[in-house]
Design an enzyme around this catalytic site. Structure first.
Site, PDB file in Angstrom:
ATOM      1  N   TYR A   1      13.028 -55.965  14.060  1.00  0.00           N
ATOM      2  CA  TYR A   1      12.728 -54.813  13.218  1.00  0.00           C
ATOM      3  C   TYR A   1      11.353 -54.215  13.473  1.00  0.00           C
ATOM      4  O   TYR A   1      11.183 -53.007  13.478  1.00  0.00           O
ATOM      5  CB  TYR A   1      12.827 -55.197  11.730  1.00  0.00           C
ATOM      6  CG  TYR A   1      14.253 -55.420  11.292  1.00  0.00           C
ATOM      7  CD1 TYR A   1      15.044 -54.355  10.881  1.00  0.00           C
ATOM      8  CD2 TYR A   1      14.819 -56.691  11.313  1.00  0.00           C
ATOM      9  CE1 TYR A   1      16.366 -54.538  10.495  1.00  0.00           C
ATOM     10  CE2 TYR A   1      16.141 -56.886  10.927  1.00  0.00           C
ATOM     11  CZ  TYR A   1      16.905 -55.807  10.524  1.00  0.00           C
ATOM     12  OH  TYR A   1      18.211 -55.987  10.156  1.00  0.00           O
TER      13      TYR A   1
ATOM     14  N   ASN B   1      17.231 -60.707  15.897  1.00  0.00           N
ATOM     15  CA  ASN B   1      17.093 -59.599  14.962  1.00  0.00           C
ATOM     16  C   ASN B   1      15.682 -59.062  15.118  1.00  0.00           C
ATOM     17  O   ASN B   1      14.713 -59.780  14.912  1.00  0.00           O
ATOM     18  CB  ASN B   1      17.308 -60.077  13.522  1.00  0.00           C
ATOM     19  CG  ASN B   1      18.747 -60.561  13.294  1.00  0.00           C
ATOM     20  OD1 ASN B   1      19.610 -60.376  14.145  1.00  0.00           O
ATOM     21  ND2 ASN B   1      18.973 -61.177  12.157  1.00  0.00           N
TER      22      ASN B   1
ATOM     23  N   GLU C   1      18.789 -66.186  10.705  1.00  0.00           N
ATOM     24  CA  GLU C   1      17.372 -66.185  10.359  1.00  0.00           C
ATOM     25  C   GLU C   1      16.931 -67.373   9.503  1.00  0.00           C
ATOM     26  O   GLU C   1      16.542 -67.195   8.336  1.00  0.00           O
ATOM     27  CB  GLU C   1      17.013 -64.879   9.635  1.00  0.00           C
ATOM     28  CG  GLU C   1      17.302 -63.643  10.451  1.00  0.00           C
ATOM     29  CD  GLU C   1      16.797 -62.364   9.766  1.00  0.00           C
ATOM     30  OE1 GLU C   1      16.411 -62.423   8.591  1.00  0.00           O
ATOM     31  OE2 GLU C   1      16.785 -61.311  10.425  1.00  0.00           O
TER      32      GLU C   1
ATOM     33  N   ARG D   1      29.598 -57.546  13.674  1.00  0.00           N
ATOM     34  CA  ARG D   1      29.055 -58.838  13.237  1.00  0.00           C
ATOM     35  C   ARG D   1      29.065 -58.878  11.711  1.00  0.00           C
ATOM     36  O   ARG D   1      28.472 -58.015  11.069  1.00  0.00           O
ATOM     37  CB  ARG D   1      27.626 -59.011  13.779  1.00  0.00           C
ATOM     38  CG  ARG D   1      26.919 -60.215  13.218  1.00  0.00           C
ATOM     39  CD  ARG D   1      25.552 -60.462  13.868  1.00  0.00           C
ATOM     40  NE  ARG D   1      24.923 -61.583  13.195  1.00  0.00           N
ATOM     41  CZ  ARG D   1      23.830 -61.510  12.434  1.00  0.00           C
ATOM     42  NH1 ARG D   1      23.191 -60.368  12.290  1.00  0.00           N
ATOM     43  NH2 ARG D   1      23.363 -62.575  11.838  1.00  0.00           N
TER      44      ARG D   1
ATOM     45  N   HIS E   1      24.788 -66.595   6.126  1.00  0.00           N
ATOM     46  CA  HIS E   1      23.829 -65.507   5.933  1.00  0.00           C
ATOM     47  C   HIS E   1      23.338 -65.604   4.480  1.00  0.00           C
ATOM     48  O   HIS E   1      23.592 -64.730   3.658  1.00  0.00           O
ATOM     49  CB  HIS E   1      24.472 -64.153   6.245  1.00  0.00           C
ATOM     50  CG  HIS E   1      23.490 -63.063   6.556  1.00  0.00           C
ATOM     51  ND1 HIS E   1      23.539 -62.309   7.713  1.00  0.00           N
ATOM     52  CD2 HIS E   1      22.423 -62.591   5.872  1.00  0.00           C
ATOM     53  CE1 HIS E   1      22.555 -61.411   7.713  1.00  0.00           C
ATOM     54  NE2 HIS E   1      21.862 -61.573   6.589  1.00  0.00           N
TER      55      HIS E   1
ATOM     56  N   GLU F   1      20.608 -57.609  15.191  1.00  0.00           N
ATOM     57  CA  GLU F   1      20.248 -56.654  14.132  1.00  0.00           C
ATOM     58  C   GLU F   1      19.067 -55.829  14.623  1.00  0.00           C
ATOM     59  O   GLU F   1      18.137 -56.356  15.230  1.00  0.00           O
ATOM     60  CB  GLU F   1      19.802 -57.344  12.827  1.00  0.00           C
ATOM     61  CG  GLU F   1      20.902 -58.004  12.058  1.00  0.00           C
ATOM     62  CD  GLU F   1      20.413 -58.695  10.776  1.00  0.00           C
ATOM     63  OE1 GLU F   1      19.394 -58.256  10.186  1.00  0.00           O
ATOM     64  OE2 GLU F   1      21.054 -59.673  10.389  1.00  0.00           O
TER      65      GLU F   1
END
Ligand code: BGC
Length: 446
Positions: free
Chosen positions: A295, A293, A167, A78, A122, A353
């Site tokens: 985290y 994504n 995002e 990606r 992005h 991600e």
């Protein structure tokens, strides 16, 4: 003995990057400046004044990087396209030399048996469009759809997975509310306008894909599940606001056609009394997949000192924290994936991600552990019926971590910035084993 870890047939095993974070040569071959070029060159905006001028020099070393991916066994990659390489002024004339770079990259990936997933945005808006108001100008939806169409026409014959935005929450929160990311505004009033235009741009690009594309298009959001630090009504309400702001603000409009009711409470008078029905219809244009994504999680408490949310995170004693001060909490990945299925239905999901900043150079046991736990957590969600079709580690390479500069290293491959030498870390070797065994090695290790 526990069940073996097997992932579905055709599962994508990837790694992710973004243009400004790795490419370098931001103005090469006729490209125009992006807001990140301008921001990073403005004194005081980034740690140590670091910029993406060189980054990982991927613009010139992409062939080597594709070989590296191949050596790790990745079957997907990606990456994002820099809008101002394609349209130096953001709209109007196409820069063929800029387009040719991505054309070469896609061909090299396909030749190596690696499926490209392209993110169209992005965070690096052409600076010329920011001069016209950027994400605050309602026309940005058309500018974005026009740019997207150029990319679809050039590459949809070879690219099967497209992402509109990466995002949108970070773009609005970091770029317009807190000013820590480009374009660096700090305005409560602007934030909901930027968010809404981001979603309109997403919808407009999906619509143009239905006219020009034949494969699949989706959106990538960052999700951070929120838990209340206590059962006090104030903490529970703060948690609900934090969840609405970060997690539901973008997905409810896309899948349910409405904004969460908490938005008005959060933004007060800055939140519009209503949104045009045509906008909400555009935003709800059906997508083919959702990228997540993930985290960390957020354990939240009420905090009057943290406007506009009036909520802050509570540090969890006993947890491991990464260099960006994010708690490592793998069960929340499973929880996130289950929640998405429950709330928004059976849309195919990708973890687009997942990763961690740790300072260990090449021998990186904390990162190995992070991937081990999170890949198991992803598998746990699959076992519970989540349609997860792929996983992308963030990131393939150590890279430019935005305003934090080069100090925070997220790569599974170490980059020596003085020589541009790439060295796979222990985490890259760990991930390669997982890929080679189709997940089975997750059983034995750790
Ligand atoms: C972004 C990346 C960033 C990573 C780590 C994500 O929010 O998409 O660009 O490097 O997190 O902070």
């Amino acid at each position: 003995m526990s069940e073996p870890f097997r992932f579905p047939e055709g599962f994508l095993w990837g790694a992710a990057t973004s243009a400004y974070q790795i490419e370098g040569s931001p103005l090469a071959d006729g490209a125009g400046p992006s807001i990140w070029h301008v921001f990073s060159h403005t004194p005081g905006r980034t740690a140590r004044g670091e910029t993406g001028d060189v980054a990982c020099d991927h613009y010139r070393r992409y062939a080597e990087d594709v070989r590296l991916m191949q050596s790790l066994g990745l079957n997907a990659y990606r990456f994002s396209v820099s809008w101002s390489r394609i349209l130096p002024a953001g709209k109007g004339a196409v820069n063929r030399d800029g387009l040719a770079f991505y054309d070469r990259l896609v061909d090299a990936l396909l030749e190596a048996g690696i499926q490209p997933m392209i993110t169209l945005y992005h965070w690096d808006l052409p600076a010329a469009l920011d001069d016209l108001g950027g994400w605050l100008n309602a026309d940005v939806a058309h500018w974005f759809a026009d740019y997207a169409r150029v990319m679809f026409r050039a590459l949809d014959d070879r690219v099967r997975l497209w992402v509109t935005l990466n995002e949108p929450w970070v773009v609005a929160d970091g770029g317009y509310l807190h000013g820590v990311l480009a374009p660096g505004h700090k305005s409560l009033a602007e934030t909901p306008i930027a968010s809404h235009n981001l979603l309109r741009a997403h919808g407009a690009a999906v619509q143009s894909y239905r006219a020009d594309g034949r494969n699949r298009i989706g959106l990538v959001v960052n999700i951070e599940p929120k838990e209340a630090a206590s059962q006090s009504p104030a903490d529970v309400a703060a948690t609900r606001r934090a969840d609405a702001y970060m997690n539901r603000q973008y997905l409810d409009p896309v899948f349910l056609g409405r904004y969460p009711e908490e938005m008005a409470e959060i933004f007060g008078e800055a939140w519009p009394a209503s949104h045009a029905a045509a906008d909400m219809k555009l935003i709800r244009e059906p997508i083919d997949f959702l990228g997540v994504n993930y985290y960390t999680r957020g354990v939240m408490r009420h905090d009057d000192q943290a406007p506009p949310l009036r909520a802050s995170k509570v540090h969890q004693a006993g947890s491991v924290y990464t260099e960006t001060d994010w708690e490592v909490h793998a069960p929340s990945l499973t929880r996130t994936l289950l929640w998405l299925k429950k709330r928004y239905g059976d849309v195919p999901l990708y973890v687009t991600e997942n990763g961690a900043a740790f300072s260990d150079p090449v021998d990186d046991p904390l990162r190995v552990n992070y991937y081990h736990e999170h890949l198991r957590a992803a598998h746990d969600a699959i076992r519970q019926g989540v349609p997860l079709a792929g996983y992308f580690a963030w990131s393939l390479l150590d890279n430019y971590e935005w305003s934090l500069g080069y100090e925070k290293r997220f790569g599974i491959v170490h980059v020596d910035y003085a020589t541009q030498r790439r060295t796979p870390k222990a985490s890259a070797r760990f991930y390669a084993d997982v890929i080679r065994s189709h997940g089975a090695s997750l059983n034995s290790q750790g």
